[in-house]
Scaffold this active site. Structure first.
Site, PDB file in Angstrom:
ATOM      1  CD  GLU A   1       0.905   4.673 -10.349  1.00 47.69           C
ATOM      2  OE1 GLU A   1       0.624   3.459 -10.269  1.00 47.69           O
ATOM      3  OE2 GLU A   1       0.086   5.544 -10.708  1.00 47.69           O
TER       4      GLU A   1
ATOM      5  CD  GLU B   1      -4.217   3.424  -6.967  1.00 52.27           C
ATOM      6  OE1 GLU B   1      -3.099   3.958  -6.751  1.00 52.27           O
ATOM      7  OE2 GLU B   1      -4.707   3.272  -8.098  1.00 52.27           O
TER       8      GLU B   1
END
Length: 334
Positions: A61, A218
């Site tokens: 990520e 997120e």
């Protein structure tokens, strides 16, 4: 020659605990451990807040990791003035080096547990990060300064809401901080999920054990390093810069984030578990009331809730972990 960024040094194995030093503008700097760096203002007694920014707990990520590296670079260059105590953390270093979500075990399921002699590298790293946060926040707990932790992530698949936050259930006797939720609109966050149960995550640890207002955030979809040009994190960067400079901005002038609550966790209890929707289904996809969502040795999971959505569907998790969240708008009934 342009100096290596803190991230580049970390990935090359060049960061380790070191003696503190002071920048020309008076900011005090200390590398606390591999990938962990602390900044303090010249006059820390008059600071407004203590702030932890973490990224890379999942090694694939990378957009928030690149964002955090930019912020660290702005501080080290003197272009960003530090007026808060700030701890910056790159989480799973070995997974970042390999470009994988994790090496052996999902690190964001390894917090809030007792260390064990058989712990692997990721579990030991999680324990070390807990110690760093506990030490860092201890001072703020003594003098009453606000304590904030933003654990930055990206999702493993698509989402109908690109940028959203998960707010861990607060410690007993405390409520969700609505002002903190409203502030996230300034960071480009469109929705906030209110957790209803404990979780072995980094943000839950700082909430429960450091009494910090913490969020897992997120920020789009997971991509390799260098492939995040299409991810707009400018609002998040400006927001974090304001916090580093000691400002606690008011809630956004526009619409506040939409608030959902977690109605249920869909747990994978055995190897017989079956998720009845595609594991790549987008986050926040609506679920028809009454549908069969999952089956396991212990029975079936049907959608009882009206106006339900699915978040984090993933049938490949380990047994005993959640394979998805059923969420509903905060105003809806269970």
């Amino acid at each position: 020659m342009k100096p290596e960024s803190f991230l580049a040094q970390t990935l090359a194995g060049k960061t380790a605990i070191a003696l503190p030093y002071t920048l020309r503008n008076g900011t005090r700097v200390q590398v606390m451990d591999e990938g962990v760096i602390r900044f303090e203002p010249r006059d820390s007694a008059h600071r407004k807040l203590d702030l932890v920014i973490s990224a890379g707990v999942h090694g694939n990520e990378t957009a928030p990791v690149e964002l955090l590296d930019r912020l660290i670079g702005e501080v080290l260059s003197g272009r960003l003035k530090v007026r808060a105590r700030v701890l910056c953390v790159f989480g799973n270093i070995e997974a970042l080096r390999r470009g994988v979500r994790f090496v052996e075990r999902d690190m964001n399921r390894l917090f809030c547990r007792l260390p064990d002699s058989h712990d692997g590298a990721e579990a030991r790293r999680a324990t070390m990060l807990e110690m760093q946060l506990a030490r860092f926040f201890a001072r703020a707990m003594q003098d009453g300064k606000p304590r904030l932790h933003y654990d930055l992530h990206t999702a493993i698949h698509g989402s109908l809401i690109e940028k959203f936050a998960i707010y861990p259930v607060p410690p007993e006797g405390k409520a969700f901080d609505r002002e903190q939720i409203a502030r996230l609109a300034r960071a480009g966050v469109s929705a906030v999920l209110l957790q209803s149960a404990r979780a072995p995550t980094f943000s839950y640890f700082s909430s429960q054990h450091c009494d910090a207002v913490s969020f897992t955030i997120e920020l789009g979809r997971a991509r390799p390093f260098g492939q995040n040009q299409g991810v707009d994190l400018s609002a998040m960067q400006r927001y974090l810069e304001q916090l580093i400079e000691g400002h606690l901005p008011a809630g956004g002038k526009g619409e506040a984030p939409t608030v959902y609550r977690v109605s249920r966790e869909v747990m994978k209890r055995s190897a017989a578990f079956e998720l009845k929707i595609d594991g790549r289904t987008d986050n926040f996809t609506p679920l028809p009331q009454g549908m069969l969502l999952a089956a396991d040795e212990g029975g079936e999971c049907r959608v009882d809730e009206a106006d339900a959505r699915i978040v984090f569907p993933n049938p490949e998790v380990e047994i005993g972990q959640r394979a998805g969240l059923i969420v509903v708008p905060e105003h809806a009934g269970a």
